[in-house]
Design an enzyme around this catalytic site. Structure first.
Site, PDB file in Angstrom:
ATOM      1  N   ALA A 104      -7.221  12.613  -7.454  1.00 20.96           N
ATOM      2  CA  ALA A 104      -7.481  11.169  -7.350  1.00 20.96           C
ATOM      3  C   ALA A 104      -8.865  10.872  -7.913  1.00 20.96           C
ATOM      4  CB  ALA A 104      -7.371  10.726  -5.898  1.00 20.96           C
ATOM      5  N   ASN A 105      -9.405   9.706  -7.637  1.00 15.58           N
ATOM      6  CA  ASN A 105     -10.757   9.343  -8.070  1.00 15.58           C
ATOM      7  C   ASN A 105     -11.407   8.502  -6.982  1.00 15.58           C
ATOM      8  OD1 ASN A 105     -10.160   6.406  -8.658  1.00 15.58           O
ATOM      9  ND2 ASN A 105      -8.702   7.405 -10.027  1.00 15.58           N
TER      10      ASN A 105
END
Ligand code: CTP
Length: 213
Positions: free
Chosen positions: A19-20
């Site tokens: 993810a980020n």
């Protein structure tokens, strides 16, 4: 008005993902401001604990890039303006379908992950837009390459405008940004401003954009 916000999560196995750090805050503020201005507003929101405050915002959730792709395919045709603030993964793990209910095990020898490219959703929407639809993308860039990269993305993705913002914007309460369009010099925010103020600044700018081809 169709707005996307938040991170994507690309599963690695049944309990892990790539993810980020996007919080979704900027896109959520935009959706709230758009609803307050009277726009029929739909927000496609990734996995984040934040949510819009205005009950008039139609909220649909996604997790993966592929979920968002599917939502855009159903929601984009009906919108007049798409603002693509979501931080979409460029790569996802090449996980075999067999891993869906499983968990990767620790080994002593380390591990190499194979990643495959995801489609560019923004460019995909631009390629199938109908006349009159306006599209605004984002570019998260190091300050040294901010405007130059934004101009390249504007041309490559064939959108009407790119909001260029420095890397520090992600997961922050404030933003300093420039709106890069095909005509005229970039328009900058008055310094570093709260994301709620930025939402109104950007909506004013979008309302000032000419019609799309
Ligand atoms: N975007 C998208 N689909 C992707 C990746 C990005 O629609 N698979 C959108 C983002 O929502 C954003 C814009 O494209 O509006 C620019 O995203 P950014 O990550 O800055 O650019 P990239 O296309 O990933 O290019 P680069 O890796 O060269 O920065």
């Amino acid at each position: 008005m169709l707005i996307t916000a938040g991170p994507t999560q690309e599963p690695l196995d049944s309990v892990r993902y790539l993810a980020n750090r996007s919080s979704g805050r900027l896109g959520i503020e935009l959706a709230d401001s758009a609803a307050r201005r009277g726009y029929a507003t739909t927000l496609l929101l990734g996995p984040t604990s934040l949510a819009p405050a205005d009950g008039r915002v139609m909220l649909r959730r996604f997790r993966t890039t592929s979920d968002l792709d599917e939502l855009l395919r159903s929601e984009f045709p009906a919108c007049d303006v798409l603002v693509m603030a979501a931080a979409v993964a460029d790569y996802r793990p090449a996980v075999s379908p067999g891993m869906a209910g499983e968990k990767l095990r620790r080994t002593e020898s380390g591990m190499t992950l194979e990643l495959v490219a995801t489609p560019d959703l923004l460019a995909g929407c631009a390629a199938r837009r109908r006349p009159g639809q306006r599209i605004v993308g984002f570019a998260l860039e190091p300050r040294s390459a901010l405007l130059e990269s934004a101009r390249r993305k504007l041309a490559r993705k064939r959108v009407d405008a790119i909001v260029a913002n420095p890397l520090e914007t992600m997961d922050s309460a404030t933003v300093e940004a420039w709106l890069v369009t095909g005509d005229g010099p970039p328009m900058g925010t008055p310094g570093c401003i709260a994301k709620s103020a930025f939402a109104d600044w950007l909506l004013d700018a979008i309302e000032g954009l000419g019609g799309a081809s």
